[in-house]
Design a protein around this motif. Structure first.
Motif, mmCIF file in Angstrom:
data_model
loop_
_atom_site.group_PDB
_atom_site.id
_atom_site.type_symbol
_atom_site.label_atom_id
_atom_site.label_comp_id
_atom_site.label_asym_id
_atom_site.label_seq_id
_atom_site.Cartn_x
_atom_site.Cartn_y
_atom_site.Cartn_z
ATOM 1 N N THR A 39 0.843 -1.195 0.000
ATOM 2 C CA THR A 39 0.000 0.000 0.000
ATOM 3 C C THR A 39 0.879 1.246 0.000
ATOM 4 N N PHE A 40 0.271 2.366 -0.385
ATOM 5 C CA PHE A 40 0.979 3.647 -0.311
ATOM 6 C C PHE A 40 1.285 3.987 1.142
ATOM 7 N N ALA A 41 0.371 3.662 2.050
ATOM 8 C CA ALA A 41 0.598 3.915 3.478
ATOM 9 C C ALA A 41 1.824 3.161 3.973
ATOM 10 N N GLN A 42 2.014 1.937 3.494
ATOM 11 C CA GLN A 42 3.195 1.174 3.896
ATOM 12 C C GLN A 42 4.469 1.812 3.351
ATOM 13 N N GLN A 43 4.410 2.321 2.127
ATOM 14 C CA GLN A 43 5.563 3.036 1.586
ATOM 15 C C GLN A 43 5.920 4.229 2.467
ATOM 16 N N ILE A 44 4.905 4.950 2.909
ATOM 17 C CA ILE A 44 5.140 6.118 3.755
ATOM 18 C C ILE A 44 5.792 5.712 5.061
ATOM 19 N N GLU A 45 5.330 4.637 5.665
ATOM 20 C CA GLU A 45 5.950 4.151 6.895
ATOM 21 C C GLU A 45 7.431 3.855 6.665
ATOM 22 N N ARG A 46 7.730 3.238 5.542
ATOM 23 C CA ARG A 46 9.110 2.848 5.264
ATOM 24 C C ARG A 46 10.008 4.050 4.992
ATOM 25 N N VAL A 47 9.489 5.021 4.237
ATOM 26 C CA VAL A 47 10.329 6.178 3.944
ATOM 27 C C VAL A 47 10.521 7.040 5.187
ATOM 28 N N LEU A 48 9.501 7.128 6.036
ATOM 29 C CA LEU A 48 9.656 7.875 7.295
ATOM 30 C C LEU A 48 10.684 7.207 8.201
ATOM 31 N N ASN A 80 4.253 13.820 9.645
ATOM 32 C CA ASN A 80 5.217 13.031 10.405
ATOM 33 C C ASN A 80 6.656 13.190 9.950
ATOM 34 N N VAL A 81 6.910 14.022 8.938
ATOM 35 C CA VAL A 81 8.300 14.248 8.550
ATOM 36 C C VAL A 81 8.964 15.181 9.549
#
Length: 373
Positions: A173-182, A231-232
């Motif tokens: 998911t896009f949300a999972q990508q965001i978790e990983r990049v954060l 969250n960044v």
């Protein structure tokens, strides 16, 4: 349909060149002044470069409110490259070079030396489904990526890419990508991060640009983007673009027009809304007449040599392997129609033509302006 040409001074290509300029890396094309100003006037340890496939300005304006984050931080619209389609656009972003230079022009490229119609990103034949034993994209059209260029100039910058699950280890998911990049930006000193997600392109292909399904997906992406910017850290810049937009289309079953296809020496390639045709020697005039009779109201037809002079694929030295991909002619959609090039492939919306809906994409810039100096 309003015709909108690519602007290689104010396009997604120029966004990448701004980042290359910022890192003092090799870049051969203009950067984007609005982004340059942000990069020059502030100090960022982390950059997150997001590309949402198919998030054209049309669906942003239709499905999001002005106070939604994607619209709130919209700097302005910019253009895609030509053709505005995933292969050409994402590889222009990844390379910093236009399609004419990096050689990636569309979903299906014919390799004369192999006699195959290669689906560029899937390494298989578009018409037969045969999977190639050799990576033909790498063989004919490998390029130096923006990561390569950044690392050469700045070895201390950690470069990362985050892709969907079609790549090994990719996100669901896009949300999972965001978790990983954060997680990455919170645990490294300096980083440049590219995030590619497959929506809302997939949903629009199936349901159309104005559907409730597309609306739900676009609003969900906005929620995830809101979570990202909330969250960044304060030393992080987030830039979001799209590769292209989509437009609702009608499908013309090309292979049912036998007085056109009888002139083919092989099947067409590139895209359903920008298509190259391979015509038997001596059949050129007959092909032009048949094509114009049936499709002249929907597509403009050009001899390939004349079309290349327009430089819609961008300026620069043509890739040495690219000419083998072109046939005698290239057609470009001037309507809301596309050719049906493959049985069983039905679409409500598509891209690669010259409508404003396909060409215009967002430049979204976010950073904590109160704390970043």
């Amino acid at each position: 349909m309003k015709i909108t040409l690519p602007n290689y001074q104010e396009s997604i290509l120029n966004v990448t060149n701004s980042f290359l300029r910022h890192y003092k890396a090799k870049h051969d094309y203009p950067s984007l002044p609005e982004l340059d100003q942000v990069l020059d006037n502030h100090s960022f340890n982390h950059i997150i470069y997001v590309l949402l496939d198919g998030l054209g300005m049309n669906v942003i304006e239709e499905h999001l409110q002005p106070n939604d984050a994607i619209r709130q931080y919209l700097q302005r619209p910019i253009t895609s490259v030509f053709p505005p389609t995933t292969v050409a656009a994402t590889d222009a972003v990844l390379s910093g070079d236009p399609p004419i230079v990096n050689g990636h022009i569309g979903w299906v490229q014919y390799y004369q030396e192999e006699d195959v119609h290669a689906v560029v990103f899937q390494n298989k034949d578009f018409y037969t489904g045969d999977v190639f034993s050799e990576d033909l994209r790498h063989k004919y059209f490998s390029f130096e990526t923006m990561y390569d260029k950044i690392n050469k100039a700045n070895p201390t910058i950690q470069t990362n890419e985050f892709f969907p699950s079609f790549r090994e280890g990719g996100s669901e998911t896009f949300a999972q990508q965001i978790e990983r990049v954060l997680l990455t930006t919170h645990n490294t000193d300096q980083s440049f991060n590219y995030v590619y997600w497959i929506e809302p392109d997939l949903t629009q292909h199936v349901h159309g640009t104005s559907s409730k399904e597309t609306k739900a997906v676009v609003q969900g992406l906005n929620q995830d983007f809101t979570s990202l910017i909330n969250n960044v850290d304060d030393d992080t810049l987030v830039v979001l673009i799209a590769d292209h937009g989509l437009v609702d289309v009608d499908i013309i079953p090309l292979f049912e027009y036998h007085d056109v296809t009888t002139h083919f020496i092989r099947k067409p390639a590139i895209e359903p809304r920008v298509t190259t045709f391979y015509i038997k020697e001596g059949h050129e005039s007959a092909f032009e007449e048949s094509f114009t009779t049936h499709f002249g109201s929907y597509f403009d037809l050009y001899k390939t040599s004349d079309f290349l002079e327009k430089q819609w694929f961008g300026e620069g030295e043509i890739h040495p392997n690219l000419m083998q991909c072109f046939g005698n002619y290239i057609s470009v959609a001037t309507s809301l129609s596309m050719f049906g090039l493959h049985e069983g492939k039905g679409y409500k919306a598509h891209h690669a033509g010259l409508s404003a809906e396909e060409m215009m994409v967002p430049l979204i810039i976010y950073y904590n302006q109160k704390k970043v100096k």
